[in-house]
Structures are given as structure tokens and as C-alpha cells.
Write a protein that holds these residues in place. Structure first.
Motif, short mmCIF file in Angstrom:
data_model
loop_
_atom_site.label_atom_id
_atom_site.label_comp_id
_atom_site.label_asym_id
_atom_site.label_seq_id
_atom_site.Cartn_x
_atom_site.Cartn_y
_atom_site.Cartn_z
N SER A 192 0.92 -1.29 -0.23
CA SER A 192 -0.18 0.12 0.12
C SER A 192 1.12 1.00 0.25
CB SER A 192 -1.10 0.29 1.28
OG SER A 192 -1.90 -1.29 1.16
N TRP A 193 1.73 1.28 -0.11
CA TRP A 193 3.13 2.33 -0.08
C TRP A 193 2.79 3.83 -0.79
CZ3 TRP A 193 6.12 4.67 -3.75
CH2 TRP A 193 6.24 3.43 -5.14
N PHE A 194 2.26 2.80 -2.40
CA PHE A 194 1.92 4.16 -3.07
C PHE A 194 0.85 4.83 -2.71
CE2 PHE A 194 0.99 6.12 -7.32
CZ PHE A 194 2.03 6.47 -7.64
N GLU A 195 -0.60 4.12 -2.89
CA GLU A 195 -1.92 4.50 -1.87
C GLU A 195 -2.01 5.62 -1.04
OE1 GLU A 195 -5.77 5.06 -2.89
OE2 GLU A 195 -4.12 3.90 -3.90
N ASN A 196 -0.81 5.02 0.37
CA ASN A 196 -0.70 6.13 1.57
C ASN A 196 -0.09 6.91 1.16
OD1 ASN A 196 -2.69 4.32 1.77
ND2 ASN A 196 -1.39 2.56 3.04
N SER A 197 1.35 6.91 0.62
CA SER A 197 2.50 7.82 0.42
C SER A 197 2.55 9.14 -0.56
CB SER A 197 3.44 7.68 0.84
OG SER A 197 3.59 6.73 2.00
N ILE A 198 2.30 8.37 -1.56
CA ILE A 198 2.13 9.53 -3.12
C ILE A 198 0.89 10.12 -3.54
CG2 ILE A 198 2.73 9.66 -5.00
CD1 ILE A 198 5.14 8.34 -3.15
N CYS A 199 0.58 8.64 -3.37
CA CYS A 199 -1.39 9.50 -3.80
C CYS A 199 -2.09 10.54 -2.75
CB CYS A 199 -2.33 8.89 -4.18
SG CYS A 199 -1.50 7.58 -5.00
N PRO A 200 -1.99 10.77 -0.99
CA PRO A 200 -2.76 11.53 -0.90
C PRO A 200 -3.00 13.09 -1.41
CG PRO A 200 -1.15 11.05 0.92
CD PRO A 200 -1.13 9.87 -0.67
N ILE A 201 -1.69 13.95 -1.88
CA ILE A 201 -2.09 14.81 -2.67
C ILE A 201 -2.96 15.30 -3.69
CG2 ILE A 201 -1.12 17.27 -3.48
CD1 ILE A 201 1.47 16.18 -1.90
N GLN A 202 -2.64 14.18 -4.76
CA GLN A 202 -3.55 13.88 -5.47
C GLN A 202 -5.62 13.83 -5.36
OE1 GLN A 202 -2.99 10.46 -8.02
NE2 GLN A 202 -3.68 11.28 -9.66
N ASP A 293 -4.35 31.53 -7.81
CA ASP A 293 -4.09 31.30 -9.20
C ASP A 293 -3.48 29.71 -9.26
OD1 ASP A 293 -4.33 33.63 -10.24
OD2 ASP A 293 -2.33 34.76 -9.94
N TRP A 294 -2.05 29.16 -8.18
CA TRP A 294 -2.14 28.05 -8.23
C TRP A 294 -3.46 27.46 -7.75
CZ3 TRP A 294 2.20 27.11 -8.55
CH2 TRP A 294 3.53 27.78 -9.08
N MET A 295 -4.43 27.38 -7.44
CA MET A 295 -5.71 26.35 -7.24
C MET A 295 -5.88 25.81 -9.04
SD MET A 295 -8.66 25.86 -8.57
CE MET A 295 -9.61 28.14 -8.30
N HIS A 296 -5.50 27.16 -10.30
CA HIS A 296 -6.01 26.99 -11.25
C HIS A 296 -4.92 25.58 -11.58
CE1 HIS A 296 -9.78 29.03 -11.73
NE2 HIS A 296 -9.13 30.12 -11.43
N ALA A 297 -3.90 26.04 -11.40
CA ALA A 297 -2.46 24.57 -11.97
C ALA A 297 -3.04 23.70 -11.45
CB ALA A 297 -1.13 26.07 -11.31
N PHE A 298 -3.31 23.39 -10.06
CA PHE A 298 -3.58 22.20 -9.29
C PHE A 298 -4.95 21.20 -10.05
CE2 PHE A 298 -1.59 23.66 -6.06
CZ PHE A 298 -0.76 21.73 -5.56
N VAL A 299 -5.51 21.93 -10.38
CA VAL A 299 -6.39 21.15 -11.25
C VAL A 299 -6.73 21.06 -13.06
CG1 VAL A 299 -9.55 21.74 -12.26
CG2 VAL A 299 -8.45 22.36 -10.12
N ASN A 300 -5.86 21.91 -13.37
CA ASN A 300 -5.34 21.57 -14.44
C ASN A 300 -4.06 20.43 -14.88
OD1 ASN A 300 -6.65 24.50 -15.02
ND2 ASN A 300 -5.04 25.26 -15.52
N GLY A 301 -3.76 20.46 -13.91
CA GLY A 301 -3.12 19.17 -13.43
C GLY A 301 -3.74 18.33 -13.40
N ALA A 302 -4.59 17.76 -12.49
CA ALA A 302 -5.24 16.96 -12.89
C ALA A 302 -5.48 16.34 -13.87
CB ALA A 302 -6.64 17.49 -11.48
N GLU A 303 -6.19 16.42 -14.92
CA GLU A 303 -6.14 16.55 -16.46
C GLU A 303 -5.11 15.16 -16.57
OE1 GLU A 303 -6.72 19.13 -18.85
OE2 GLU A 303 -7.96 20.47 -17.95
N GLY A 304 -3.85 15.35 -15.97
CA GLY A 304 -3.08 14.19 -16.06
C GLY A 304 -3.35 13.02 -15.46
N GLY A 305 -3.56 13.01 -14.30
CA GLY A 305 -3.44 12.13 -13.43
C GLY A 305 -1.95 11.69 -12.54
N ASN A 306 -1.05 12.71 -12.48
CA ASN A 306 0.41 12.26 -11.59
C ASN A 306 0.26 13.17 -10.81
OD1 ASN A 306 3.40 11.96 -12.20
ND2 ASN A 306 3.00 12.85 -14.51
N PRO A 307 0.28 11.93 -9.93
CA PRO A 307 0.46 12.24 -8.73
C PRO A 307 1.58 13.07 -8.12
CG PRO A 307 0.93 10.19 -9.09
CD PRO A 307 0.63 10.40 -9.72
#
Length: 389
Positions: A192-202, A293-307
Motif C-alpha cells: 500500500s506504499w504508493f496509495e498511502n504515501s504518494i497519492c494523498p495530495i492528488q 492562481d495556484w489552485m488553477h495550476a493544480f486543477v489543470n494538472g488533475a487532467e493528467g492524473g500524475n501524482p
């Protein structure tokens, strides 16, 4: 696209993005993740543990070992057999190159005979918690030493190294290689390392969407946050995001403590996040143009799904905030002797998008400096007049 930096700051941001968002076009391996757990048998530690004048079995850790100084025994993995053999050879070579400090992970990339070839690799030496402070006999010096390895994503795992260091610390109390413990706790935890350590921000970005600006503002301003009606994972994700987005470790510790106290006394209210519905509801929340402004950077980045991209954006967000703080402090020093510089301070606060937060931070930092404190007081008056107008 990330919000632009002022002239002169681009080079610093580019260096922080090396191997980051600029390489997003290359396919990332984060669909499948792997782990390996090895018993680490250090023959040199055993020999020098008996010879050491101070009785410390770890005195050889600072020296570069050779391939004959240790052995690795596979205890658990989900790698294919051929790939695991290649990987064990890779780890053995890495371990011969230098010191390996307990609890401090390293990140590298490795080519294996698994799909997409090159993957990121995190590896760390771990000692069982209940034996860390216990004198170790030569006969069992290796009984509680392990190498924990995580594979997936890319070398960008380095941006999550501290999270992974913390993640494996939880293994110490339960790291028992008996078959029952491996199957019931250790192996599922490692998987579960990836799910618990890498994905929370996403996950937080996907949950909050446009409301993420309020979360960014709370993190920068050290506003107390209370999460209600959330499941355990969601609450942990939110708290991890707030900690990762704060400037802790980047500003003086005394400044951070004083600012936390000041914000608590000033507001008398925490920001409330109510997760009882399908979308979180926020109360007593604040925001500004910088965070939006930075919120938009996060939301736009969500399209790629890259944590990994989300973490890089978060680091750039903090870098820009620190740059703005340093610029304002420089203007304030100039304004102590120059009225035109005072006007430059005011225009900077007005146009940077985060003047409300920056002014609170420098006010705390300059509390014991009379000339600078007078400049901050004048700036506060200017900003209040502008807000009323």
C-alpha cells in the motif's frame, strides 16, 4: 501552465522543476507499483562490533562496504522472479557505493525486465524498533536489519522521500519476518506504499477542486483547520496536504510559532471543513488571488492524473511564496531610509496577490526591529485604506 515568476526568479524555479513538470510528456509508471523486503546481513558490522573500542556495532556504517561485506536475503516482494533477481543485484551494487544510514532513504532509477523498463526506486535500511537501543551480540547483529524497497513512478520519487521515510518508520514495531506477521501485516503494508504515501495530495486536489484555494490559503497563513465528518483516510489526506503546503522548515521556527499564535488569537475561529456531503463544505475560510492562481495550476494538472506532478506544483507554490517574502523583506529594509522604497513595498503588496499573508509574516519577523516595525505599520494602514476604498 504554472503562474509566472517575476523576472530574475525563473532560473531558481527551473532548477526546482528539473525532472519535474517539464518532463510530464514522458510516460510515467505509476499504474503498477512494486516492493521488496530484504534481510540485510552485514558481515563487516559483525566483525567490527567486537573490535570497536566504543562498543558501537554501527561504527562501520560510515565506511564504503564491498560486495563481500553483506548479503541480501529476500523476505517479501511482488516483483516477477526475473525482475527481482535483477533488482537485488542493482540494490547490492548501490549498497557498495557508500554509507547507508538507518531510516534515511535513497532514490534512484533502475532498468528492469518489467513493462516500461525504467522505474523509480526508493530504498532504505531499517532496524527493528525494540532492538535499536539494545546492545547487540555478534551472533545476532544482523537479526533486526532490513532493506525496504519501493518501485514505481520515476526518479521523481525523490520529492516524496520524506513521506516514504515516515511511512517505513511504522514498520519498526511490527517488523517481524515470521510468516504469519509477513502475511497479515508487513506484506499488505508494503503493497500500500504508493496509495498511502504518494497519492494523498492528488486525492485532496480531486476532492476540493476550486475550493483548494481555501486550503492553500489556510496552509500559508497558518490558520487552524478542523476537519469534521470525514473518514480516517480523508482526514489524514487533508492534514498531510496542509503540512506539505505550509512553509514549515522554510521560514524561521520562531516566526512560524509566533505566526500560529497570532493567527489563533486574531481569528478566534478555525477554518471548518465539513465532509458530511459529497463535496466538502468550508466555513470561516479565506483566500486571495495568489492562492486562486495556484489552485488553477493544480486543477489543470488533475487532467493528467500524475501524482508526482502535483507534488512538483506544490513545491513551486511554496518556492514562489518564499521568494515573495524575501522580496518584501528587502523592500522593507530599503524603505527604512527611502520613501520611494516604501511606495514600492505598497505596490508589491497590492499586486503580488498574497499581500494579506505576507504582511502578517513580516510583521511577526520584524516585531523586535523598531524601524522595520514602523514601515510595516504604515503598510498596514495603506492596505486597510485600499480595502475600504
Amino acid at each position: 501552465m504554472l503562474p509566472a515568476l517575476p523576472d530574475g526568479d525563473e532560473r531558481e524555479l527551473e532548477s526546482s522543476e528539473e525532472g519535474g513538470a517539464g518532463e510530464e510528456r514522458r510516460p510515467e509508471r505509476h499504474g503498477s507499483t512494486y516492493h521488496s523486503l530484504y534481510g540485510y546481513r552485514s558481515r563487516r558490522s559483525s566483525q567490527q562490533g567486537a573490535d570497536s573500542g566504543d562498543g558501537s556495532p554501527g561504527s562501520a556504517a560510515a565506511e564504503t562496504p564491498s560486495s563481500e561485506d553483506f548479503s541480501l536475503t529476500l523476505l517479501d516482494t511482488n516483483l516477477p522472479t526475473e525482475a527481482e533477481t535483477e533488482f537485488r543485484s542493482f540494490i547490492a551494487k548501490r549498497l557498495t557505493k557508500g554509507a547507508l544510514f538507518e531510516g534515511m532513504g535513497n532514490v534512484a532509477s533502475v532498468d528492469l525486465s518489467i513493462p516500461e523498463c525504467k522505474v523509480g526506486c526508493y530504498y532504505c535500511l531499517l532496524k527493528q524498533e525494540n532492538l535499536l537501543e539494545t546492545p547487540i551480540l555478534e551472533s545476532d547483529v544482523n537479526a533486526a536489519e532490513y532493506v525496504v524497497c519501493f518501485l514505481g513512478g520515476s526518479e521523481k520519487e525523490d520529492t516524496f522521500r520524506l513521506e516514504l521515510d515516515k511511512y517505513i518508520q511504522s514498520l519498526k514495531l511490527n517488523l517481524d519476518v515470521e510468516q504469519k506477521t509477513l502475511e497479515t501485516y508487513v506484506s499488505p503494508y508494503l503493497r500500500s506504499w504508493f496509495e498511502n504515501s504518494i497519492c494523498p495530495i492528488q486525492r485532496v486536489v480531486q476532492l476540493f477542486q476550486e475550493k483548494l484555494a481555501f486550503l492553500l490559503h489556510a496552509a500559508l497563513s497558518y490558520t487552524p483547520v478542523e476537519v469534521k465528518n470525514a473518514d480516517e483516510r480523508t482526514e489524514k489526506d487533508i492534514n498531510r496536504f496542509l503540512a506539505a503546503a505550509s512553509l514549515q522548515g522554510l521560514v524561521q521556527e520562531g516566526t512560524m510559532t509566533s505566526l500560529c499564535i497570532a493567527m489563533t488569537e486574531e481569528q478566534h475561529k478555525s477554518m471548518i471543513i465539513d465532509c458530511s456531503g459529497p463535496q466538502p463544505q468550508l466555513h470561516n475560510a479565506g483566500s486571495n488571488r495568489f492562492c486562486e492562481d495556484w489552485m488553477h495550476a493544480f486543477v489543470n494538472g488533475a487532467e493528467g492524473g500524475n501524482p508526482f506532478l502535483f507534488r512538483q506544483i506544490l513545491e513551486n507554490f511554496k518556492l514562489k511564496a518564499i521568494q515573495d517574502i524575501n522580496n518584501l523583506k528587502r523592500f522593507i529594509r530599503q524603505a527604512e531610509m527611502n520613501h520611494y522604497a516604501l511606495f514600492k513595498c505598497y505596490m508589491f503588496l497590492k499586486n503580488c496577490g498574497s499581500g494579506d499573508i505576507l504582511l502578517k509574516i513580516v510583521k511577526v519577523e520584524h516585531a523586535e526591529m523598531p524601524e522595520a516595525r514602523n514601515v510595516v505599520t504604515v503598510l498596514e494602514e495603506f492596505m486597510r485604506e485600499t480595502a475600504v476604498a
